[in-house]
Structure formats: structure tokens, C-alpha cells
Design an enzyme around this catalytic site. Sequence first.
Site, PDB file in Angstrom:
ATOM      1  N   HIS A 131      -4.559  11.679   9.814  1.00  0.00           N
ATOM      2  CA  HIS A 131      -3.785  11.048  10.890  1.00  0.00           C
ATOM      3  C   HIS A 131      -2.308  11.033  10.526  1.00  0.00           C
ATOM      4  O   HIS A 131      -1.930  11.391   9.403  1.00  0.00           O
ATOM      5  CB  HIS A 131      -4.314   9.652  11.221  1.00  0.00           C
ATOM      6  N   HIS A 148       0.093   8.736  10.118  1.00  0.00           N
ATOM      7  CA  HIS A 148       0.827   7.706   9.381  1.00  0.00           C
ATOM      8  C   HIS A 148       1.469   8.293   8.128  1.00  0.00           C
ATOM      9  O   HIS A 148       0.897   9.161   7.462  1.00  0.00           O
ATOM     10  CB  HIS A 148      -0.098   6.542   9.006  1.00  0.00           C
ATOM     11  N   ASP A 181       1.936   7.501   5.107  1.00  0.00           N
ATOM     12  CA  ASP A 181       1.293   7.490   3.793  1.00  0.00           C
ATOM     13  C   ASP A 181       0.140   8.493   3.694  1.00  0.00           C
ATOM     14  O   ASP A 181      -0.519   8.587   2.650  1.00  0.00           O
ATOM     15  CB  ASP A 181       0.826   6.079   3.416  1.00  0.00           C
ATOM     16  N   HIS A 182      -0.085   9.241   4.768  1.00  0.00           N
ATOM     17  CA  HIS A 182      -1.077  10.322   4.761  1.00  0.00           C
ATOM     18  C   HIS A 182      -0.432  11.678   5.063  1.00  0.00           C
ATOM     19  O   HIS A 182      -0.941  12.708   4.620  1.00  0.00           O
ATOM     20  CB  HIS A 182      -2.176  10.042   5.787  1.00  0.00           C
ATOM     21  N   HIS A 217      -8.375   3.977  14.730  1.00  0.00           N
ATOM     22  CA  HIS A 217      -7.264   3.578  13.863  1.00  0.00           C
ATOM     23  C   HIS A 217      -5.975   4.178  14.410  1.00  0.00           C
ATOM     24  O   HIS A 217      -4.958   3.499  14.536  1.00  0.00           O
ATOM     25  CB  HIS A 217      -7.523   4.035  12.436  1.00  0.00           C
ATOM     26  N   ASP A 265      -8.577   6.728   7.327  1.00  0.00           N
ATOM     27  CA  ASP A 265      -8.584   5.276   7.543  1.00  0.00           C
ATOM     28  C   ASP A 265      -9.616   4.864   8.588  1.00  0.00           C
ATOM     29  O   ASP A 265      -9.417   3.882   9.314  1.00  0.00           O
ATOM     30  CB  ASP A 265      -7.188   4.802   7.949  1.00  0.00           C
ATOM     31  N   HIS A 317      -7.958   5.047   1.101  1.00  0.00           N
ATOM     32  CA  HIS A 317      -7.336   3.964   0.328  1.00  0.00           C
ATOM     33  C   HIS A 317      -8.338   3.345  -0.635  1.00  0.00           C
ATOM     34  O   HIS A 317      -9.544   3.347  -0.385  1.00  0.00           O
ATOM     35  CB  HIS A 317      -6.826   2.849   1.252  1.00  0.00           C
TER      36      HIS A 317
END
Length: 277
Positions: A54, A56, A58-59, A110, A134, A173
Site C-alpha cells: 500500500h 503509506h 513506511d511501506h 486499511h 497492514d 509490522h
Amino acid sequence: MKVKVISILEDNYMYLVIEEQSKQAIAVDPAVPHRLLEIVKREDLSLVAVLTTHHHWDHARGNEALVKEVPGLRVYGGDDRIGALTDKITNAQELKFNSINVRCLFTPCHTSGHMCYFVWEDECTDAPAVFTGDTLFIGGCGRFLEGTAEQMYHNLTQVLGSLPQDTKVFCGHEYTIKNLKFAMLVEPENEKVKEMLSWARARDDDDKPTVPSTLMEEFEYNPFLRLSEEGVQKFTGKTDPVEVLRVLRKEKDKFKKPKERLPPHAMLAFEWGLLRP
């Protein structure tokens, strides 16, 4: 097929899926590109593709740097918001990288464009793997930021829950201890939860990851996959599985201790990528 687990940022994971014969590699959510490229070089691998779950930061934030550094690199994902996207994929689409097969699983909730990736190798007796980003965590599930309980129910029960039970679960995570503390609240008599929490704490003490689990294991201790269990229904006060899930997620959102929360302005900065762990 070898899966290399790489801990990054505060609690994220990125992964390298390696075809050992050809030494070709596929990266999953490589948010720290220089670290990834160091490993690729050290292990004499050829990076051929990026699978992004996805958009975001941090990905997905490493994609732009990787396509600049690796000529011909393909970046796959299901959301136009993913940086450096070269190939937008759809549900059930299959990709092939020599003997490595990837089935793209659309799991919106998400984020509205979230994809999971089911991966297996031809003529290999190893269990398959699923990279869940996530959507599914060890002992938990992702927040419903852009979707509904109905969508997450479908994701967990029909899409992911129907995969082979020995499938290894590689999530986005390291939330396992927090998730299992909540699972203990939901099902205090569940011995498997107690056992898993003790194991996860020992892993944490040794600074070792808790991934992967297996789908079979998740059905034993993950309350978000145990929606028909009496204890889970008693905790939520609901019997319809979608409503059980809806209440569980609301309770999990409240479960985090207030002192652990970032102030609102910091949360916004984090979401926008202005704040780095």
C-alpha cells in the site's frame, strides 16, 4: 525460495524473496532502499521487482530511489498513490519471476488500494508465503483507515483465510506483543494466546522477529480470525461475525495506553511522512 526478513524504521518489516538458483530477488515494501541495496549487493542478488502492499510512506517511500538505482526495475501495486508505480495490478492477477509465482490479492480496508501477495515456487516442497502488509498481523489486523468492517471481514475470512493452512504469514509490522496482550483481554482462558505471548516476549528480549507465523496458528490465537468463538463473542456482546469484528477493532483502537499515543499534530506529521521514526 528463501524469504529474508529485514527489520527497518521503528517496527516495520521489508522482505526479499529470493530464488536461490538464479539469485533473482523480489522486494516487498522496501521503505529503506539503501539498506536493501546493501543486502542485494552483499549477497550477489539481482533485484527484478518490487511488490508494494500500500501507499503509506513506511511501506512505499523507497520505490523512487530504487527505480533510479536499478535499471528496468518493475514496481507493482494496486494503488495509483504508490510512488514510482510501473505496473498497476488487479485482484487474482498472477505474476511470474522464473520459478517464483505471485498471486495478487486485493484487500481494501486499511487503504482502499491495499494488496496482499501470495507467493510460491514451482516444484518446491516449502510452504507458500503471504505478505499481508497492514491487513493481517500476527495476533491482529490493520486499522480500518479507508474501509469498513465488512471489507476486513471479507479480507480475513474469504481472501486470506481460504489460503492453505500451512501458508507462512509475513506482515508489515512487529506488533505481536501488543496484539497478544489485547488477545489476552479478549480470551483470558486461551492457553495458546498465553503460550504465544510468552514466546513473543522471549523473542523480543533476544531482539529477534516474530515473523513468520502460519495461518493455522493465527486461527488459534488471533481474535480477529476467531469471530465465531464463544469467548470472542462474549467479549464483544455480538454474535454476527461482522459486528464482532467491528467491535473488536474499536476496542483494539482504544486499547493502546494514552501515554503511548503521539500528540495529534505529531500523528499528522507521521502520516504525511514529515516525521521519521
